[in-house]
Scaffold this motif. Structure first.
Motif, PDB file in Angstrom:
ATOM      1  N   ASN A 120     -42.565 -32.166  78.657  1.00  0.00           N
ATOM      2  CA  ASN A 120     -42.213 -31.184  77.631  1.00  0.00           C
ATOM      3  C   ASN A 120     -41.381 -30.046  78.220  1.00  0.00           C
ATOM      4  N   LEU A 121     -41.749 -29.608  79.437  1.00  0.00           N
ATOM      5  CA  LEU A 121     -41.007 -28.538  80.095  1.00  0.00           C
ATOM      6  C   LEU A 121     -39.568 -28.962  80.353  1.00  0.00           C
ATOM      7  N   GLN A 122     -39.390 -30.197  80.797  1.00  0.00           N
ATOM      8  CA  GLN A 122     -38.038 -30.700  81.048  1.00  0.00           C
ATOM      9  C   GLN A 122     -37.213 -30.728  79.768  1.00  0.00           C
ATOM     10  N   GLU A 123     -37.852 -31.104  78.672  1.00  0.00           N
ATOM     11  CA  GLU A 123     -37.150 -31.125  77.383  1.00  0.00           C
ATOM     12  C   GLU A 123     -36.754 -29.715  76.954  1.00  0.00           C
ATOM     13  N   LEU A 124     -37.675 -28.754  77.152  1.00  0.00           N
ATOM     14  CA  LEU A 124     -37.373 -27.369  76.789  1.00  0.00           C
ATOM     15  C   LEU A 124     -36.252 -26.798  77.651  1.00  0.00           C
ATOM     16  N   MET A 125     -36.283 -27.117  78.943  1.00  0.00           N
ATOM     17  CA  MET A 125     -35.228 -26.643  79.839  1.00  0.00           C
ATOM     18  C   MET A 125     -33.877 -27.252  79.462  1.00  0.00           C
ATOM     19  N   LYS A 126     -33.897 -28.521  79.076  1.00  0.00           N
ATOM     20  CA  LYS A 126     -32.659 -29.186  78.667  1.00  0.00           C
ATOM     21  C   LYS A 126     -32.088 -28.536  77.411  1.00  0.00           C
ATOM     22  N   LYS A 127     -32.977 -28.249  76.441  1.00  0.00           N
ATOM     23  CA  LYS A 127     -32.532 -27.604  75.197  1.00  0.00           C
ATOM     24  C   LYS A 127     -31.996 -26.209  75.479  1.00  0.00           C
ATOM     25  N   GLU A 128     -32.662 -25.471  76.353  1.00  0.00           N
ATOM     26  CA  GLU A 128     -32.209 -24.131  76.702  1.00  0.00           C
ATOM     27  C   GLU A 128     -30.842 -24.172  77.373  1.00  0.00           C
ATOM     28  N   GLN A 129     -30.655 -25.121  78.282  1.00  0.00           N
ATOM     29  CA  GLN A 129     -29.363 -25.258  78.956  1.00  0.00           C
ATOM     30  C   GLN A 129     -28.260 -25.528  77.941  1.00  0.00           C
ATOM     31  N   GLU A 130     -28.540 -26.379  76.982  1.00  0.00           N
ATOM     32  CA  GLU A 130     -27.553 -26.685  75.938  1.00  0.00           C
ATOM     33  C   GLU A 130     -27.235 -25.444  75.111  1.00  0.00           C
ATOM     34  N   ASP A 131     -28.271 -24.652  74.783  1.00  0.00           N
ATOM     35  CA  ASP A 131     -28.063 -23.430  73.997  1.00  0.00           C
ATOM     36  C   ASP A 131     -27.173 -22.439  74.741  1.00  0.00           C
TER      37      ASP A 131
ATOM     38  N   LEU B  12     -24.944 -13.545  69.196  1.00  0.00           N
ATOM     39  CA  LEU B  12     -26.318 -13.588  69.701  1.00  0.00           C
ATOM     40  C   LEU B  12     -27.349 -13.936  68.619  1.00  0.00           C
ATOM     41  N   GLU B  13     -26.944 -13.925  67.381  1.00  0.00           N
ATOM     42  CA  GLU B  13     -27.893 -14.127  66.282  1.00  0.00           C
ATOM     43  C   GLU B  13     -28.721 -15.406  66.399  1.00  0.00           C
ATOM     44  N   PRO B  14     -28.138 -16.550  66.760  1.00  0.00           N
ATOM     45  CA  PRO B  14     -28.962 -17.777  66.825  1.00  0.00           C
ATOM     46  C   PRO B  14     -29.930 -17.809  68.010  1.00  0.00           C
ATOM     47  N   TYR B  15     -29.893 -16.779  68.865  1.00  0.00           N
ATOM     48  CA  TYR B  15     -30.670 -16.827  70.106  1.00  0.00           C
ATOM     49  C   TYR B  15     -31.647 -15.652  70.200  1.00  0.00           C
ATOM     50  N   THR B  16     -32.297 -15.380  69.083  1.00  0.00           N
ATOM     51  CA  THR B  16     -33.183 -14.212  69.016  1.00  0.00           C
ATOM     52  C   THR B  16     -34.457 -14.391  69.838  1.00  0.00           C
ATOM     53  N   GLY B  17     -34.748 -15.608  70.286  1.00  0.00           N
ATOM     54  CA  GLY B  17     -35.959 -15.828  71.073  1.00  0.00           C
ATOM     55  C   GLY B  17     -35.824 -15.446  72.530  1.00  0.00           C
ATOM     56  N   TYR B  18     -34.636 -15.037  72.946  1.00  0.00           N
ATOM     57  CA  TYR B  18     -34.401 -14.713  74.355  1.00  0.00           C
ATOM     58  C   TYR B  18     -34.535 -13.207  74.619  1.00  0.00           C
TER      59      TYR B  18
END
Length: 272
Positions: A97-108, A170-176
């Motif tokens: 799951n961590l690898q998937e989250l890191m992959k998604k974050e890298q794409e973002d 920055l709007e789509p990335y409010t979780g950062y």
């Protein structure tokens, strides 16, 4: 003279001590078997073992007459092994799951960087703006010439438009978590408004953040501002060009997931 024959009724050596001795050996053997079977003794297993030995000593029954102790120990060992397998599977699932989250974050972050780079190229701002993506953050570096007049923390009118455009991206990335930091060169400043470069850099970071947060789609609790003064230079302060690079505002979008095995070291500060 003939020797007297031994009496047929001569008493034999008393061997009755062998019985309790054999029981004692049996108990010791059972004890070692139980200890071997029970690799991790919890309170319940210890209580069962204690009851079995108590019954053996008080009633004369052997421990091996009550095989439930060894059986329970074996079952407990199996439960431990099953739990270990479960923990291993959970760990593997967490890693996956961590690898998937890191992959998604890298794409973002790559997507956001590409959007920023296109904006910079379209508006001819390559001399004033720069982006850099590393293992800890996506950093937007803005030259102070594009934002402020010399020695001032008041944003230029065109810099407000720049801040507004960045805030929309920055709007789509409010979780950062987003950190706005101000930097100066090493030329001392002491005015009525700013008694040091600490004050100037901090105030510039806050003023730029204020404009970003005029966008109601962003989350203020995710933002912070900090001033570093002249103490985080990216170039030598011995030249005009170097001091110009050091006077800047940085907007850092901080990663939530960091691969510790692939973390890059922070480059050394250039010598003054």
């Amino acid at each position: 003279m003939k020797k007297r024959k031994h009496d047929d009724h001569e008493e034999h050596i008393d061997e009755s001590w062998l019985i309790p001795y054999a029981d004692l050996l049996t108990l010791l053997l059972a004890l070692f078997i139980v200890l071997y079977a029970v690799s991790a003794v919890d309170a319940r297993k210890f209580e069962q073992m204690s009851e079995a030995f108590s019954a053996a000593f008080n009633t004369g029954a052997g421990v091996l007459d009550n095989p439930s102790v060894i059986k329970n120990g074996t079952q407990s060992q199996q439960r431990i092994e099953d739990q270990d397998k479960t923990n291993t599977n959970q760990h593997e699932n967490t890693e996956s799951n961590l690898q998937e989250l890191m992959k998604k974050e890298q794409e973002d972050l790559e997507k956001l960087k590409k959007q920023l780079d296109q904006y910079i190229k379209k508006n001819g701002l390559s001399a004033e703006l720069d982006t850099k993506l590393n293992q800890s953050q996506l950093m937007i570096t803005i030259s102070d010439n594009a934002l402020f007049a010399s020695g001032s923390d008041a944003l230029k009118s065109e810099s407000k438009e720049l801040a507004n455009n960045i805030s929309k991206m920055l709007e789509p990335y409010t979780g950062y978590e987003i950190v706005v930091s101000g930097h100066t060169d090493n030329q001392p400043i002491r005015t009525q408004s700013f008694k040091s470069n600490w004050d100037l850099s901090s105030s510039r970071a806050i003023r730029f953040m204020d404009v970003l947060l005029q966008n109601n789609h962003l989350q203020p609790e995710r933002f912070s501002a900090i001033g570093y003064g002249e103490y985080r230079p990216v170039a030598s302060n011995d030249t005009i060009a170097g001091r110009g690079k050091n006077r800047r505002v940085e907007v850092s979008i901080i990663r939530k997931y960091v691969d510790s095995s692939n973390t890059q070291q922070i480059p050394a500060t250039p010598k003054q």
